[in-house]
Design a protein around this motif. Structure first.
Motif, PDB file in Angstrom:
ATOM      1  N   GLU A   1     -48.764  29.444 -32.152  1.00 41.53           N
ATOM      2  CA  GLU A   1     -47.574  30.291 -32.218  1.00 41.53           C
ATOM      3  C   GLU A   1     -46.549  29.777 -33.228  1.00 41.53           C
ATOM      4  OE1 GLU A   1     -47.532  28.336 -28.034  1.00 41.53           O
ATOM      5  OE2 GLU A   1     -49.004  29.093 -29.465  1.00 41.53           O
TER       6      GLU A   1
ATOM      7  N   ASP B   1     -45.374  34.164 -26.373  1.00 43.45           N
ATOM      8  CA  ASP B   1     -44.600  33.045 -26.921  1.00 43.45           C
ATOM      9  C   ASP B   1     -43.951  33.433 -28.245  1.00 43.45           C
ATOM     10  OD1 ASP B   1     -45.145  31.381 -24.810  1.00 43.45           O
ATOM     11  OD2 ASP B   1     -46.836  30.376 -25.777  1.00 43.45           O
TER      12      ASP B   1
ATOM     13  N   GLU C   1     -37.996  31.188 -19.277  1.00 41.74           N
ATOM     14  CA  GLU C   1     -39.296  31.636 -19.788  1.00 41.74           C
ATOM     15  C   GLU C   1     -40.407  31.292 -18.816  1.00 41.74           C
ATOM     16  OE1 GLU C   1     -42.223  30.873 -23.634  1.00 41.74           O
ATOM     17  OE2 GLU C   1     -40.259  29.916 -23.507  1.00 41.74           O
TER      18      GLU C   1
ATOM     19  N   HIS D   1     -39.919  33.601 -29.079  1.00 49.31           N
ATOM     20  CA  HIS D   1     -39.328  32.602 -29.969  1.00 49.31           C
ATOM     21  C   HIS D   1     -39.049  33.068 -31.393  1.00 49.31           C
ATOM     22  CE1 HIS D   1     -41.519  29.732 -27.029  1.00 49.31           C
ATOM     23  NE2 HIS D   1     -40.316  30.008 -26.590  1.00 49.31           N
TER      24      HIS D   1
END
Length: 288
Positions: free
Chosen positions: A236, A272, A131, A276
């Protein structure tokens, strides 16, 4: 929804993207345009979902001869025919394109040159070292696309998305996204859950947030919705956990599309969340 672009590498995640795209166009009309890019910039093919496979051991930096390119193209055509045939016979209008070069370049070119209403991409996500240093074509498209991008990681049906989470600050900049959000809400016939995530570094009182939220809803004529304030240490995480708590079928979020040094310093909450979240994530780049 006249035109949905689906970058594909024939992976499981790419199939989830095609399945959802076909369901949407069968409801709204239009067509699916699938693009497969043979990326020969190095040893590997970095596909829409960032999966890789060896390019027949060809050393990085060497030009691929014409015979090899023709072989790759022919194989890709056969894969396209097999991959899309079940959906075409099922009544979904699909056209496919094969390109040789940079995946991100051709995906972006296709978005910009044609009137694309939505991009649907399969993705495995990214974590840790990958990432931070590599990133995926999905992540790049999310950052740069001029139209909404819907990222899927597992099989999802259009009738399964009954609750949509829209992460927002209720500020004027998000009003640019409101029309697209309501369009998304109509496609899935879903209820919209507007959520403002409070964090220690970006805290606002409930009274202040609710006042701005009610104005936002009124000015943008939003219906079938709830207003929510969710507390977490990181924004997030708050978005993802809130979506889990209400068992939402999809997360929607706007991105500023920062690049270069600004992106490296500030990062991107939208990217993000795309990386995820296990749920589908819809993103839209804010106008500057």
């Amino acid at each position: 929804m006249k035109r949905i672009l689906v970058p594909t590498d024939f992976s499981e995640q790419a199939e989830y993207a095609i399945q959802l795209a076909c369901q949407i166009v069968q409801k709204t009309g239009g067509e699916v345009v699938a693009i497969h890019v043979l990326d020969h910039t190095g040893l590997f093919d970095f596909s829409a979902g960032s999966s890789t496979y060896p390019m027949m051991g060809n050393p990085a930096g060497l030009d691929l001869d014409q015979q090899f390119l023709e072989s790759l193209y022919s194989t890709a055509e056969e894969k396209c025919e097999r991959f899309f045939k079940p959906y075409q016979t099922g009544g979904c209008k699909i056209s496919s394109k094969i390109k040789i070069g940079s995946a991100f370049h051709y995906i972006t070119e296709e978005i910009n040159e044609a009137e694309t209403d939505l991009v649907i991409m399969g993705s495995k996500g990214a974590n840790g070292f990958e990432e931070a240093l590599i990133g995926s074509n999905t992540e790049k498209v999310v950052r740069h696309a001029k139209c909404p991008v819907l990222t899927v990681k597992s099989k999802v049906g259009i009738d399964q998305v009954k609750e949509i989470v829209f992460a927002t600050s209720f500020k004027e900049e998000d009003s640019h996204v409101a029309e697209e959000i309501m369009r998304l809400q109509e496609i899935f016939s879903a209820r919209l859950h507007l959520v403002r995530v409070n964090t220690p570094n970006n805290f606002e009182t409930t009274r202040k947030v609710m006042d701005r939220a009610n104005t936002f809803v009124r000015e943008n004529n939003i219906s079938n919705y709830t207003i929510n304030i969710y507390n977490d240490k990181v924004e997030e995480d708050g978005i993802i956990f809130f979506a889990q708590d209400i068992n939402a079928g999809l997360i929607a979020i706007a991105t500023h599309g920062h690049t270069g040094l600004v992106h490296l310093i500030s990062g991107s909450i939208a990217e993000d969340v795309v990386n995820h979240a296990k749920r589908p994530v819809w993103t839209f780049r804010l106008k500057h």
